[in-house]
Design an enzyme around this catalytic site. Structure first.
Site, PDB file in Angstrom:
ATOM      1  N   HIS A   1      32.699  36.547  30.464  1.00 40.77           N
ATOM      2  CA  HIS A   1      32.315  38.074  29.907  1.00 40.77           C
ATOM      3  C   HIS A   1      30.292  37.856  29.739  1.00 40.77           C
ATOM      4  O   HIS A   1      29.400  39.494  29.976  1.00 40.77           O
ATOM      5  CB  HIS A   1      32.947  38.540  28.385  1.00 40.77           C
ATOM      6  CG  HIS A   1      34.140  39.730  28.938  1.00 40.77           C
ATOM      7  ND1 HIS A   1      35.433  37.912  28.981  1.00 40.77           N
ATOM      8  CD2 HIS A   1      34.263  39.801  29.818  1.00 40.77           C
ATOM      9  CE1 HIS A   1      35.840  38.794  29.042  1.00 40.77           C
ATOM     10  NE2 HIS A   1      35.846  39.919  30.110  1.00 40.77           N
TER      11      HIS A   1
ATOM     12  N   ARG B   1      35.364  49.237  30.894  1.00 45.73           N
ATOM     13  CA  ARG B   1      36.085  48.034  29.677  1.00 45.73           C
ATOM     14  C   ARG B   1      36.033  48.495  28.334  1.00 45.73           C
ATOM     15  O   ARG B   1      34.992  48.431  27.773  1.00 45.73           O
ATOM     16  CB  ARG B   1      34.892  46.622  30.000  1.00 45.73           C
ATOM     17  CG  ARG B   1      35.202  45.899  31.265  1.00 45.73           C
ATOM     18  CD  ARG B   1      34.221  44.841  31.481  1.00 45.73           C
ATOM     19  NE  ARG B   1      34.869  43.838  32.626  1.00 45.73           N
ATOM     20  CZ  ARG B   1      34.896  43.716  33.683  1.00 45.73           C
ATOM     21  NH1 ARG B   1      33.475  44.398  33.883  1.00 45.73           N
ATOM     22  NH2 ARG B   1      35.089  42.825  34.411  1.00 45.73           N
TER      23      ARG B   1
ATOM     24  N   ASN C   1      39.371  38.002  37.663  1.00 43.45           N
ATOM     25  CA  ASN C   1      38.755  36.990  37.003  1.00 43.45           C
ATOM     26  C   ASN C   1      39.927  36.426  36.156  1.00 43.45           C
ATOM     27  O   ASN C   1      40.074  35.214  36.079  1.00 43.45           O
ATOM     28  CB  ASN C   1      38.014  37.655  36.459  1.00 43.45           C
ATOM     29  CG  ASN C   1      37.137  38.583  36.588  1.00 43.45           C
ATOM     30  OD1 ASN C   1      36.507  38.456  38.131  1.00 43.45           O
ATOM     31  ND2 ASN C   1      36.497  39.748  36.297  1.00 43.45           N
TER      32      ASN C   1
ATOM     33  N   ARG D   1      38.379  30.847  32.504  1.00 47.00           N
ATOM     34  CA  ARG D   1      37.201  31.489  32.991  1.00 47.00           C
ATOM     35  C   ARG D   1      35.623  31.477  32.275  1.00 47.00           C
ATOM     36  O   ARG D   1      34.479  30.984  32.911  1.00 47.00           O
ATOM     37  CB  ARG D   1      37.185  33.050  33.421  1.00 47.00           C
ATOM     38  CG  ARG D   1      37.499  33.654  31.864  1.00 47.00           C
ATOM     39  CD  ARG D   1      38.295  34.658  32.287  1.00 47.00           C
ATOM     40  NE  ARG D   1      37.372  35.943  32.857  1.00 47.00           N
ATOM     41  CZ  ARG D   1      37.579  37.439  32.553  1.00 47.00           C
ATOM     42  NH1 ARG D   1      38.261  37.177  32.538  1.00 47.00           N
ATOM     43  NH2 ARG D   1      36.430  38.086  32.852  1.00 47.00           N
TER      44      ARG D   1
ATOM     45  N   CYS E   1      38.570  45.261  40.315  1.00 53.64           N
ATOM     46  CA  CYS E   1      37.277  45.075  40.000  1.00 53.64           C
ATOM     47  C   CYS E   1      37.322  44.232  38.889  1.00 53.64           C
ATOM     48  O   CYS E   1      36.677  43.989  38.783  1.00 53.64           O
ATOM     49  CB  CYS E   1      38.508  46.560  38.734  1.00 53.64           C
ATOM     50  SG  CYS E   1      39.240  45.876  37.867  1.00 53.64           S
TER      51      CYS E   1
HETATM   52  C1  PEP Z   1      39.578  40.505  35.769  1.00 57.22           C
HETATM   53  O1  PEP Z   1      40.416  40.026  34.876  1.00 57.22           O
HETATM   54  O2  PEP Z   1      39.009  40.838  36.918  1.00 57.22           O
HETATM   55  C2  PEP Z   1      38.747  41.965  34.965  1.00 57.22           C
HETATM   56  C3  PEP Z   1      38.439  42.518  35.795  1.00 57.22           C
HETATM   57  O3  PEP Z   1      39.027  42.551  33.684  1.00 57.22           O
HETATM   58  P1  PEP Z   1      38.121  41.667  32.748  1.00 57.22           P
HETATM   59  O4  PEP Z   1      37.294  40.980  33.590  1.00 57.22           O
HETATM   60  O5  PEP Z   1      37.180  42.336  32.227  1.00 57.22           O
HETATM   61  O6  PEP Z   1      39.074  40.560  32.186  1.00 57.22           O
HETATM   62 MG    MG Z   2      41.048  40.858  33.349  1.00 57.47          MG
END
Ligand code: PEP
Ligand code: MG
Length: 581
Positions: free
Chosen positions: A188, A305, A463, A474, A511
């Protein structure tokens, strides 16, 4: 020159002095004996520090929302606690130690006793005492804790990692670049750096150590050493010496180039050579992100978000605060679609005051929709705020981390309850709000056909889909090399989701970060993806790719990739077909 290479996560280049950000800088406590005559002087210093600490806490208290006051109230009580101050005085008088040492030793003794207590209340008090004592010691030693919000000069922030909440509150004007030991393309901190348009490199493993070493070796004595961050290539360069002028020119040239490309691309349609029009949306984390989204040519917000509203204040946002934030975004988007994702709290986006339990595996825990379903009042408050704001534009609602049909139905059930509550209060909302779900858990991709029965659209969150399908945290730079978006398993999940959406006559959007990765654009088009949503700054680059390919070629490419057995084979096919930027 000394160059470290990490993962480039937010484009652009920057040159500035470096600032090492560490959450808990340990205080150096001096220890020496004092003359009996200055006991009173030392005691007076202690009393003044306590008075100052009281003022600091009271100021913080008046700037904090009610629910947070409890902790600060406890700290105020601690300052008045005669047991603590009497023990400090005792040490000072009997052992004739300097006051910093008396405070530090007393605190250690009390904290050790409390921290091992079987009673939770006492264990919590241990943290409060340590916190208050740290504040008093800082005041005694006149050490000012510099936070990212207090920055007054342009810097490259170097840190092990930065919490999303610290990213939100930092002085964004002053942060010219970011270099982190931890993280990946989808952590993030990386996503926020992109949103704010700050060049960033993560996963550097030892950039903090290098910066600290340079400081210790006196190479950065006056904090004036310049460091260069290249968010395009992943390079962080120290020791620039006589090449500073070259790097300054590089930074200026890049800025000019970026500005020109954005201005040139913004009014051109995202259309392939054979006329297929593609929707390009922006991801935002805060309402202020809309300005950049529009400047970069976003046709809508594909992912808002919303949890960042909670992260800034550290507690559930009240209905009116949420309503105002959503209205701001919706009104500024002026009729363009705005997809509000309900909160994705949990994982690395933790709000400590909201949950008592410490999860051992937060990424597999009460995250996202699971959190919302566990706290219906928080969930319905958010849903009411979204519903009420829906009359100002084209609002869509999206649920994160859905893993089974029951979860989706329960979320929809609460949405109906929220609608009833609005009706009872005489509050209006738009009819036929589209409600979709994110596909970011492998199980959801597998049952996409079932989820499609209750969804108006899908948005693929690559993600998390990569994280969960390949079992790769991640945020962990040690396993980052395994997080391969072109792994055949990931591509199959994506394809399955798109096909299930089309069979149910609904749209498949993406996304996750992959949507803004130019090396994947042709492939995703060929796989049938309908809409792309990404950090606003990526839109011009993706549009440029779309305008140079044809759907026919993209489909052929996707067919070839379908045969590949590894991510490397996929990359080779993309390279051979000139699909890589
Ligand atoms: C994702 O997981 O790809 C996503 C867009 O949500 P976030 O990155 O906020 O977990
Ligand atoms: Mg996500």
């Amino acid at each position: 020159m000394m160059t470290l290479t990490g993962i480039p996560v937010s484009g652009g280049v920057a040159l500035a002095q470096f600032f090492i950000y560490r959450e808990d800088v340990p205080l150096d406590i001096p220890r020496f004996r004092i003359q009996r005559e200055i006991v009173q002087v030392e005691w007076d210093r202690f009393c003044s520090a306590v008075d100052m600490a009281r003022i600091e806490i009271e100021v913080a208290r008046s700037n904090t929302l009610k629910e947070n006051n409890e902790i600060l109230d406890a700290h105020l009580l601690m300052l008045e606690d005669p047991v603590f101050s009497n023990q400090v005085k005792d040490r000072l008088e009997k052992q004739l130690l300097n006051i910093e040492c008396a405070v530090s030793d007393t605190t250690r003794e009390i904290v050790q006793k409390l921290a091992t207590s079987p009673v939770e209340y006492f264990r919590e008090r241990a943290m409060d005492i340590a916190d208050v004592a740290q504040r008093i010691l800082r005041l005694l030693l006149e050490v000012k804790r510099e936070t990212l919000a207090d920055l007054t000069k342009d810097v490259i922030v170097i840190a092990r990692d930065i919490l999303p909440s610290d990213m939100l509150t930092m002085n964004k004007e002053r942060v010219k670049g970011i270099a982190l030991d931890a993280g990946s393309k989808t952590s993030h901190a990386a996503i926020l750096a992109k949103t704010f348009g700050i060049p960033a490199v993560v996963g550097l493993s030892r950039v903090t150590q290098e910066a600290l070493n340079r400081q210790k070796a006196g190479k950065n004595e006056k904090n004036t050493e310049l460091v260069f961050v290249n968010g395009e290539t992943g390079e962080v360069v120290f020791d620039l010496s006589d090449r500073i002028a070259t790097y300054k020119t590089l930074v200026q040239d890049f800025r000019n180039y970026r500005k020109k490309t954005t201005e040139f691309m913004v009014n051109l349609p995202a259309e392939t050579l054979d006329g297929r029009r593609v929707t390009l949306n922006a991801n935002i984390e805060i309402p202020e992100g809309v300005e950049q989204a529009l400047a970069c040519g976003a046709e809508g917000i594909g992912l808002y978000r919303s949890e960042f509203l909670f992260l800034t204040s550290g507690q559930p946002a009240e209905e009116e605060a949420q309503f105002n934030a959503y209205c701001k975004v919706i009104k500024e988007m002026d009729g363009r679609p705005v997809t509000i994702r309900t909160i994705d709290i949990g994982g690395d986006k933790v709000i400590s005051n909201m949950v008592d339990t410490v999860e051992k595996n937060p990424l597999l825990g009460a995250r996202a929709i699971r959190f919302s379903l566990a706290f219906p009042e928080i969930f319905k408050t958010q849903l009411r705020a979204i519903l009420r704001s829906s009359i100002f534009g084209d609002v869509r609602i999206m649920f994160p981390m859905i893993s089974c049909a029951v979860e989706l139905r329960r979320a929809l059930f609460f949405l109906e309850e929220a609608k009833d509550e609005c009706r009872k209060r005489g509050q209006t909302f738009a009819k036929n709000i589209a409600v979709g779900c994110m596909i970011e858990v492998p199980a959801a991709a597998e049952i996409a056909d079932i989820l499609a029965e209750d969804s108006a659209f899908f948005s693929i969150g690559t993600n998390d889909l990569i994280q969960y399908s390949l079992a790769v945290d991640r945020n962990n730079e040690l396993v980052n090399y395994l997080a391969q978006p072109f792994h055949p398993a990931v591509l199959r999940f994506i394809k399955k989701t798109i096909d299930a959406a089309h069979s149910a006559n609904i749209k498949a959007s993406m996304c996750g970060e992959l949507a803004g990765d130019a090396s994947a654009t042709a492939l995703l088009l060929g796989m049938g993806l309908d809409e792309f949503s990404m950090a606003a700054s990526s839109i011009p680059r993706i549009k440029k790719v779309i305008r140079t390919v044809s759907m026919k070629d993209c489909r052929i490419l996707a067919e070839k990739v379908r045969e590949c057995k590894s991510d490397q084979e996929v990359k080779d096919v993309l390279e051979r077909n000139k699909a890589l930027p």
